[in-house]
Design a protein around this motif. Structure first.
Motif, PDB file in Angstrom:
ATOM      1  N   CYS A  96      -4.339   2.592  -0.172  1.00 17.55           N
ATOM      2  CA  CYS A  96      -4.559   2.348  -1.743  1.00 17.55           C
ATOM      3  C   CYS A  96      -3.360   1.554  -2.232  1.00 17.55           C
ATOM      4  CB  CYS A  96      -4.583   3.847  -2.331  1.00 17.55           C
ATOM      5  SG  CYS A  96      -5.979   4.633  -2.311  1.00 17.55           S
TER       6      CYS A  96
ATOM      7  N   TYR B  71     -16.907  10.342   1.630  1.00 21.49           N
ATOM      8  CA  TYR B  71     -16.498   9.781   2.869  1.00 21.49           C
ATOM      9  C   TYR B  71     -17.021  10.387   4.325  1.00 21.49           C
ATOM     10  CZ  TYR B  71     -12.658  12.613   4.539  1.00 21.49           C
ATOM     11  OH  TYR B  71     -11.947  13.666   4.786  1.00 21.49           O
TER      12      TYR B  71
ATOM     13  N   CYS C 265      -7.740   7.629  -2.835  1.00 18.77           N
ATOM     14  CA  CYS C 265      -8.711   7.749  -1.687  1.00 18.77           C
ATOM     15  C   CYS C 265      -8.537   9.047  -0.901  1.00 18.77           C
ATOM     16  CB  CYS C 265      -8.370   6.624  -0.529  1.00 18.77           C
ATOM     17  SG  CYS C 265      -6.848   7.164   0.387  1.00 18.77           S
TER      18      CYS C 265
ATOM     19  N   SER D  75     -10.013   1.334  -3.020  1.00 24.59           N
ATOM     20  CA  SER D  75      -9.965   2.864  -3.076  1.00 24.59           C
ATOM     21  C   SER D  75     -11.214   3.489  -3.549  1.00 24.59           C
ATOM     22  CB  SER D  75      -9.060   2.963  -4.250  1.00 24.59           C
ATOM     23  OG  SER D  75      -7.592   2.542  -4.030  1.00 24.59           O
ATOM     24  N   LEU D  76     -11.457   4.542  -3.786  1.00 23.92           N
ATOM     25  CA  LEU D  76     -12.722   5.192  -4.056  1.00 23.92           C
ATOM     26  C   LEU D  76     -13.015   4.909  -5.290  1.00 23.92           C
ATOM     27  CD1 LEU D  76     -12.192   8.867  -2.547  1.00 23.92           C
ATOM     28  CD2 LEU D  76     -13.868   7.209  -1.732  1.00 23.92           C
TER      29      LEU D  76
ATOM     30  N   SER E 178       0.953  -1.279  -0.129  1.00 22.73           N
ATOM     31  CA  SER E 178      -0.181  -0.028  -0.013  1.00 22.73           C
ATOM     32  C   SER E 178       0.815   1.480  -0.069  1.00 22.73           C
ATOM     33  CB  SER E 178      -0.687   0.054   1.145  1.00 22.73           C
ATOM     34  OG  SER E 178      -0.159  -0.156   2.470  1.00 22.73           O
TER      35      SER E 178
ATOM     36  N   CYS F  99      -1.529   6.085   3.110  1.00 22.68           N
ATOM     37  CA  CYS F  99      -2.986   5.470   3.125  1.00 22.68           C
ATOM     38  C   CYS F  99      -2.780   3.839   2.567  1.00 22.68           C
ATOM     39  CB  CYS F  99      -3.904   6.428   1.988  1.00 22.68           C
ATOM     40  SG  CYS F  99      -3.220   6.172   0.360  1.00 22.68           S
TER      41      CYS F  99
END
Lengths: 482, 490, 94
Positions: free
Chosen positions: A26, B103, A39, C69-70, A20, A24
Motif C-alpha cells: 500500500c 482476496y 490491503c 489497495s483494496l 510503500s 505491504c
C-alpha cells in the motif's frame, strides 16, 4: 531547599517516506481519503502475512549510521502484544532485544556548551491507524463513538531512544532540532512535528544534585513542536520540584502536554503497565546486515549537519548564519554552489540568509521555485567587487532576479542600476568638475580635505548617481595630489 | 468401483485428457456423492455449486484447447481456514461467521490458475485447534468408515470428503499433525510438506512457525500432483522457501532397496493401540523384505516434544488470534466501550478450546513465565531438531505410526484436553523440526478402521519421502473403501 | 501438582470477558495442562539456544513498490459498523 538536577531521555518516532508501507504494497499517502490505502496485510485480514520493505531497512540503517550507531549484524523482529483498536493485528511488529542499530551518540551545542547525548538504540516498527473520537454532541452520532482510519497503519516507523543524558530543556530542544535536520538531510523523512511524521515522548525525572541514582520519571506525550518540548520539560521540572519540595513523591505515569493550558496532565498510571509479551515474530526471518550492506549504507550518507556546520564556520561566516543554511538543505546547497563558482562566502551567505529567505517568506515560495541560480549569486558578487554595482543596488538586483527579470546583468541594466566604474569615463567627468571648482581644489591642495565630499557629490550629480563614489573619491584625491 | 467420484487424480486426468470424461462430469459425480454422504458426515461447511460449475466449464474449455495441466478440471475441497475470495471463510468459528474475503490465499490462487475446481470449504476444529473436528462452531464432522467416530482433526472435513469421494483431493493444514492424523483416521494419504515449501499467505494462522498447508489424497502420486501445483516460492510469504523446488517424482518407482529406514522406540510406545503397533511393525518387516535397511534410532527429546508444542503453538496463536476483535470484520458483541466490545466479542466468538489455548499462550508469554515456559519450550525444539539431524546421519527416512489409535468415538476425548493432545504425539516432532512427513493407510484394525503409517524425512527430502511412501502404498495394497463411499448407502 | 495461575489477569491480557465460573473452570484446566507442559523445564537446556523458527534463512524482503489497495466499499462491507468511510466502534477509553 534541595537543589535538583533534571534527568531527561527522549524517544523519537520518525515515519519513513518510502513509496510503500513497511510490510505491504500500500502507498504511503497521508492525503488519501480514509481507508483507501489499505490491503489484507495492513488491515490484518485473516491469513495475511507481512513482508518487510527493503528500502525501509536502508532508511533506518542510514539513521543509525548518521547517529554513529553500530549497525547490528544479526537482528530480529518481535511482536509487541497489546490490544488497541487502531492497531489492526492487536500486536505491533517491532524490535525488542536486538534492534538494527545500537550504541550511538550525537554531539550538539546547547547554551554555548558542546554536549554529547548517547543513543541507546534505533529500531524498526510500524505505525498504527488513526482514531477520531466523536463526542456526545458530535456531528455524526448522538451516542459517543470513535472512528478508525487505517491508512497510516503499517507506515514504516523508526524509534530513536536516547540515554538519559539530557539535563536541560534547551539541550532537549537542540537535540530535537539536530535530529530533525539529520533525518531530513538523509532524505528518509520530512520529519514534520506538526503533522506527526516526527513525534517525541519525553521522560523527565529529578534527583538532588550530586546523587547518582535516578528519581521516579514521568513520560510526557503530545509534544508537537520543539517549543512545546521545551515548555513541557520546563513545566515538568517545575511541577516535580514543587511536589518534591512539599514532601510529596512523583508518580510514575504518562502525562499529556496540553498546548492550550501549557501544562501536563496525568493520562494513566504506569503501575497497571501493559505486559507486552514480546516474542520473536514467526512470520518474518531474522535480519542479517553483512559488511557489504553496511558499507553501502555508509557510502550513501550525505554530508551531515554537524560537518556542514563546521565547514561553514571555517569560511568565516557566523554561527547563526551557518545555522540557517544547515537547517535548510536547499539554502546550504545554493551556498555551496555559489562559493564553488567563485562567490565570496560571506557575501553569498548574507544574501542567502537575508534577501533570499525574506523573499521566500514574503512570496510564500519554495527555493526550488525561485528563478535564482548559484551562478547568479556569483555574478552579482563579481559586479559588486568590480564596482559596477553598489551594495544597495545589489540587493535591488537580487530582488529583480528572484522576481524573474533575468540575470543580474540584465536586471542591473533594465533597472538602470549600473555604476560607472570605467576609469576613463569617470576621469573625464572628474576633470570637468575640478575645472569648474578651482577654489575647492586649491583648498584641498593646501591640506583642507573638507571640499572632497562636495566634489564627489558634484561628480555623482553629473553622472546621475551612477558613478562608484569610492572610485570618484579616489580619482579626485589623485588629481589634487598631482 | 466404477463411479467417477472414486478415481484417483491421475486416472481422472487421463480420462479428461483423452476426452472420455469432462470436468463437469467429474464435478457432477462428486456433487452426487456429496448429496448422499453429507447428511451423514457434515464434512463440507460450504458447497459452492455455482462457482464450481463455472470453474469446471472453464477447465473443459482449457482441456479442449489442449492446455490442461494435471490438476485442471479436478474437483477439490479446501479446508475452511484457507481464504477464498468471494466465498465465505469461517475457520469453523463463530467469530468469522459470514466473512466474505476480498482476496485468495496463494495455494488457492495457484489451484485456480490451473483451473482446478473448488467444490467447497470443509469443516475443521475451530482455528485448526483440535484432533477430532468436534471443536467446530458449525457441528461435528463424522468418519466415513463409522459415523459414530471422529474423522480426526483438525482437517477432519478435508480427510472425510476425500475418503468419501465427495472430492478428489483436499487441502488441509498441519500444525501438529492436522493433515496426517485425520488422513490416517480416514484411510487416505496426508502430507505435511517441508516448512516453507507451500506459501502460508491466505492460510488463517494458528501457529505461524509450525503451520504448513498439505494435500489429502487417495494415493501417494496424487499427493505429488497436488503438491506440484501449490509448492514454490511466494513473495507474499517472507517465510516461503526461496530455492528451487525438488523433483518430487524422482523416486516414485524406485522401490526401497538399499534405503535406510529408521525406527525410533520413542514413537512405538506400549500405550499405543496394539493393532496399530502390530500393523506398524508388520510394515517395517515388509520394508525390510523389500530391501530396505531397517535401523533402530533414538530420538530421546521427542518425549518432551508434546509439552513443548503445547506451549509454542498456543503462544503464537494467542497473538495470531488477537486480530479477531469485532472492529473490522466478523462477529461483534456490543459494549459500552471498545475495550468491552472487544472482550465480549472474543469471549462469545471463540469456542472453549480456542479460549483455552489463547489463555495458555498468553500465560506462557507473560512477564515472569516466559523463560520457564515459552523460552524453555523453544530450547526443547532445538533438541528435537538435533535428534532428528543426528538420526538422519544414519538413515534416509524415519517411520512410525501416524496416530497412537485409530478413529475414536465422538465425545470420547472431547472433555479431556490432555488425552486429546496425545493424539498428536507422533506427528508433532516433524512440525517442531520443520521436516516433511506423510501418512499412508496400511490396513484396518479389528473394528474395520483404517491405520495410518507415517514416514518422515529431512527438510526438502520430499523425493525420498515419496519414494518410501509409494513403496509402502504398494506393499500395503490398501484397497478397502469406507461403506459410505460405496453405492450401498443412499 | 497443577500450576496455580492468576487466570483473571491472563484473561484481561487476552481481552476475553469471562465470568467467574468460566475463569475458575479455565484456571483449573490450564493448571492441569501446565503441569504436563512443565516437563519442558525438566530438561537441562541452559546451554541450548532456543529455536524460534524452522528455517535457517535470513533477509526476506519486498521491493519498495506500490501495489493497488483494496476497494474501500468492499472492505467496509465486512465491517460490523462503519460511518462515512471509516470503521465505527464504541468510544475508546484513553
Amino acid at each position: 531547599m534541595t537543589e535538583y538536577e533534571a534527568v531527561i531521555g527522549i524517544e523519537t518516532h520518525v515515519e519513513l517516506q518510502t513509496n510503500s508501507k513497511m510490510f505491504c504494497g500500500c502507498a504511503v499517502d497521508f492525503n488519501a481519503e480514509a481507508n483507501t490505502v489499505v490491503c489484507p496485510v495492513c488491515l490484518a485480514l485473516p491469513g495475511a502475512l507481512p513482508v518487510p520493505n527493503a528500502s525501509a531497512i536502508d532508511g533506518i540503517l542510514s539513521i543509525g549510521a548518521a547517529l554513529s550507531c553500530e549497525l547490528v549484524e544479526h537482528s530480529l523482529f518481535h511482536r509487541k502484544n497489546y490490544f488497541y483498536p487502531d492497531l489492526p493485528k492487536n500486536y505491533q511488529i517491532s524490535q525488542y532485544d536486538v534492534p538494527l542499530c545500537a550504541d550511538g551518540h550525537i554531539d550538539i551545542v546547547a547554551d554555548g556548551e558542546p554536549f554529547r547525548i548517547g543513543i541507546t538504540r534505533v529500531h524498526m516498527e510500524e505505525d498504527t491507524g488513526k482514531s477520531t473520537h466523536i463526542g456526545d454532541d458530535g456531528r455524526i452520532r448522538a451516542a459517543s463513538h470513535s472512528l478508525l482510519d487505517f491508512n497510516r497503519a503499517g507506515v514504516p516507523l523508526v524509534e530513536i531512544v536516547t540515554e538519559p543524558d539530557i539535563r536541560t530543556a534547551e539541550q532537549a530542544r537542540v537535540y530535537g532540532a539536530e535530529l530533525q535536520m539529520i533525518v531530513r538531510t538523509l532524505g528518509v523523512s520530512d520529519a514534520r512535528l506538526e503533522e506527526g511524521s516526527m513525534r517525541f515522548d519525553v521522560n523527565v525525572s529529578l534527583r538532588p544534585v550530586g546523587q547518582e541514582e535516578f528519581g521516579t520519571r514521568t513520560e510526557v506525550k503530545n509534544v508537537n513542536s520543539l517549543r512545546s518540548m521545551y515548555r513541557a520539560i520546563e513545566f515538568e521540572i517545575a511541577r516535580q520540584t514543587e511536589v518534591l519540595d512539599s514532601g510529596g513523591t512523583i508518580v510514575q505515569e504518562t502525562r499529556h502536554w496540553n498546548e492550550d493550558s501549557q501544562r501536563t496532565t496525568s493520562m494513566r498510571s504506569k503501575e497497571d503497565s501493559e505486559d507486552y509479551r514480546y516474542f520473536q515474530e514467526p512470520d518474518l526471518l531474522p535480519l542479517h546486515i553483512d559488511a557489504a550492506w553496511s558499507a553501502r549504507v555508509y557510502a550513501a550518507i550525505p554530508e551531515l549537519p554537524a560537518i556542514r556546520r563546521s565547514r561553514y564556520l571555517e569560511t568565516g561566516i557566523d554561527m547563526v548564519t551557518a545555522g540557517v543554511m544547515v537547517a535548510d538543505a536547499g539554502l546550504g546547497e545554493l551556498f555551496d554552489a555559489a562559493v564553488a563558482s567563485g562567490a565570496d562566502p560571506k557575501q553569498a551567505a548574507n544574501w542567502i540568509t537575508g534577501e533570499v529567505v525574506a523573499n521566500l517568506r514574503r512570496t510564500e515560495r519554495q527555493l526550488a521555485d525561485l528563478p535564482l541560480s548559484a551562478e547568479h549569486l556569483t555574478q552579482l558578487d563579481e559586479m559588486v567587487s568590480a564596482g559596477s554595482l553598489s551594495a544597495t543596488a545589489a540587493k535591488d538586483v537580487l530582488g529583480g532576479v528572484m522576481d524573474g527579470e533575468g540575470s543580474p546583468e540584465q536586471v542591473a541594466q533594465s533597472r538602470d542600476l549600473l555604476q560607472i566604474s570605467d576609469t576613463g569615463a569617470l576621469t573625464t567627468e572628474v576633470n570637468t568638475v575640478l575645472a569648474d571648482n578651482e577654489d575647492a581644489v586649491d583648498k584641498m591642495r593646501s591640506g583642507d580635505m573638507k571640499p572632497l565630499g562636495f566634489l564627489v557629490g558634484q561628480v555623482m550629480k553629473a553622472t546621475g548617481g551612477k558613478a562608484d563614489p569610492r572610485m570618484v573619491s579616489e580619482l579626485i584625491r589623485n588629481s589634487v595630489k598631482e | 468401483m466404477s463411479d467417477l467420484a472414486d478415481l484417483s487424480i491421475t486416472s481422472a486426468h487421463e480420462l479428461l485428457d483423452s476426452g472420455e470424461t469432462s470436468s463437469s462430469e467429474l464435478l457432477d459425480a462428486v456433487l452426487k456423492r456429496a448429496g448422499i454422504t453429507e447428511s451423514h458426515l457434515h464434512a463440507y461447511l460450504t458447497i459452492d455449486k455455482a462457482g464450481a460449475a463455472e470453474a469446471a466449464a472453464r477447465a473443459d474449455e482449457r482441456i479442449a484447447a489442449g492446455d490442461g495441466a494435471q490438476m485442471t478440471g479436478i474437483p477439490i475441497a479446501l479446508k475452511d481456514n484457507m481464504v477464498t475470495k468471494g466465498v465465505e471463510t469461517t475457520c469453523s468459528s463463530k467469530i468469522l461467521s459470514g466473512w466474505i474475503p476480498p482476496y485468495d490465499g496463494t495455494a488457492v490462487s495457484r489451484l485456480k490458475e490451473v483451473d482446478a475446481v473448488t467444490v467447497g470449504k470443509t469443516n475443521l476444529d475451530e482455528f485448526a485447534m483440535g484432533s477430532s473436528t468436534e471443536n467446530s462452531a458449525y457441528g461435528v464432522t463424522r468418519n466415513p468408515w463409522d459415523t459414530e467416530r471422529v474423522p480426526g482433526g483438525s482437517s477432519g472435513g478435508s480427510a472425510a470428503v476425500v475418503a468419501a469421494g465427495s472430492a478428489f483431493a483436499a487441502l488441509g493444514s498441519d500444525t501438529g499433525g492436522s493433515v496426517r492424523q485425520p488422513a490416517a483416521l480416514c484411510g487416505v494419504v496426508g502430507l505435511k510438506p517441508t516448512y516453507g515449501l507451500v506459501s502460508r499467505y491466505g492460510l488463517i494462522a494458528f501457529a505461524s512457525s509450525l503451520d504448513q498447508i498439505g494435500p489429502i489424497t487417495r494415493s501417494v502420486e496424487d499427493a505429488v500432483v497436488v503438491l506440484e501445483a501449490i509448492a514454490g516460492h511466494d513473495v507474499m510469504d517472507a517465510t516461503s522457501y526461496r530455492g528451487a523446488v525438488p523433483d518430487f517424482r524422482a523416486g516414485l518407482s524406485a522401490g526401497v532397496a538399499g534405503l535406510r529406514v529408521g525406527v525410533a522406540a520413542e514413537l512405538l510406545r506400549d500405550d499405543m493401540q496394539p493393532e496399530v503397533l502390530a500393523a506398524t511393525r508388520k510394515m517395517v518387516d515388509q520394508l525390510s523384505d523389500a530391501g530396505a535397511a531397517v535401523r533402530q534410532v533414538s530420538l530421546p527429546s521427542v518425549e518432551y516434544a508434546l509439552s513443548a508444542y503445547y506451549l509454542i503453538a498456543p503462544a503464537e496463536a494467542s497473538a495470531n488470534l488477537a486480530r479477531f476483535d469485532g472492529v473490522r470484520y466478523g462477529l461483534r458483541v456490543d459494549g459500552e466501550t471498545t475495550e468491552e466490545m472487544m472482550a465480549r466479542t472474543r469471549a462469545e466468538g471463540f469456542g472453549p478450546e480456542v479460549i483455552r489455548r489463547i489463555l495458555l499462550g498468553t500465560y506462557a508469554l507473560s512477564a515472569g513465565y516466559y523463560d520457564a515456559f515459552y523460552g524453555q519450550a523453544q530450547r526443547v525444539r532445538t533438541l528435537v531438531r538435533r535428534d532428528f539431524a543426528a538420526a538422519y546421519e544414519n538413515v534416509d527416512v524415519l517411520v512410525s505410526p501416524t496416530s497412537p489409535t485409530t478413529a475414536f468415538s465422538v465425545g470420547e476425548k472431547s472433555t479431556d484436553p490432555i488425552a486429546m493432545y496425545y493424539s498428536d504425539v507422533c506427528t508433532i516432532p516433524s512440525n517442531l523440526s520443520g521436516d516433511p512427513a506423510i501418512s499412508v493407510p496400511i490396513g484396518l484394525d479389528d473394528a474395520g478402521l483404517p491405520i495410518g503409517f507415517q514416514v518422515m524425512a529431512p527438510s526438502l527430502g520430499e523425493p525420498v519421502l515419496f519414494q518410501a511412501a509409494a513403496e509402502i502404498e504398494r506393499l500395503a495394497d490398501f484397497t478397502a473403501r469406507p461403506r459410505l463411499a460405496t453405492s450401498e448407502v443412499t | 501438582m497443577p500450576v496455580e495461575i492468576d487466570i483473571a489477569k491472563v484473561a484481561k491480557l487476552a481481552r476475553l470477558a469471562l465470568n467467574d465460573e468460566q475463569l475458575a473452570s479455565y484456571g483449573e484446566q490450564l493448571g492441569a495442562i501446565l503441569e504436563h507442559a512443565e516437563r519442558v523445564q525438566a530438561m537441562a537446556t541452559d546451554d541450548v539456544e532456543p529455536t524460534s523458527h524452522p528455517l535457517a534463512m535470513t533477509n526476506s524482503f519486498r521491493a519498495d513498490v506500490v501495489i493497488p489497495s483494496l476497494d474501500r466499499d468492499e472492505v467496509l462491507s465486512q465491517a460490523p459498523d462503519s460511518v462515512e468511510g471509516q470503521f465505527a466502534v464504541p468510544r475508546i477509553l484513553e
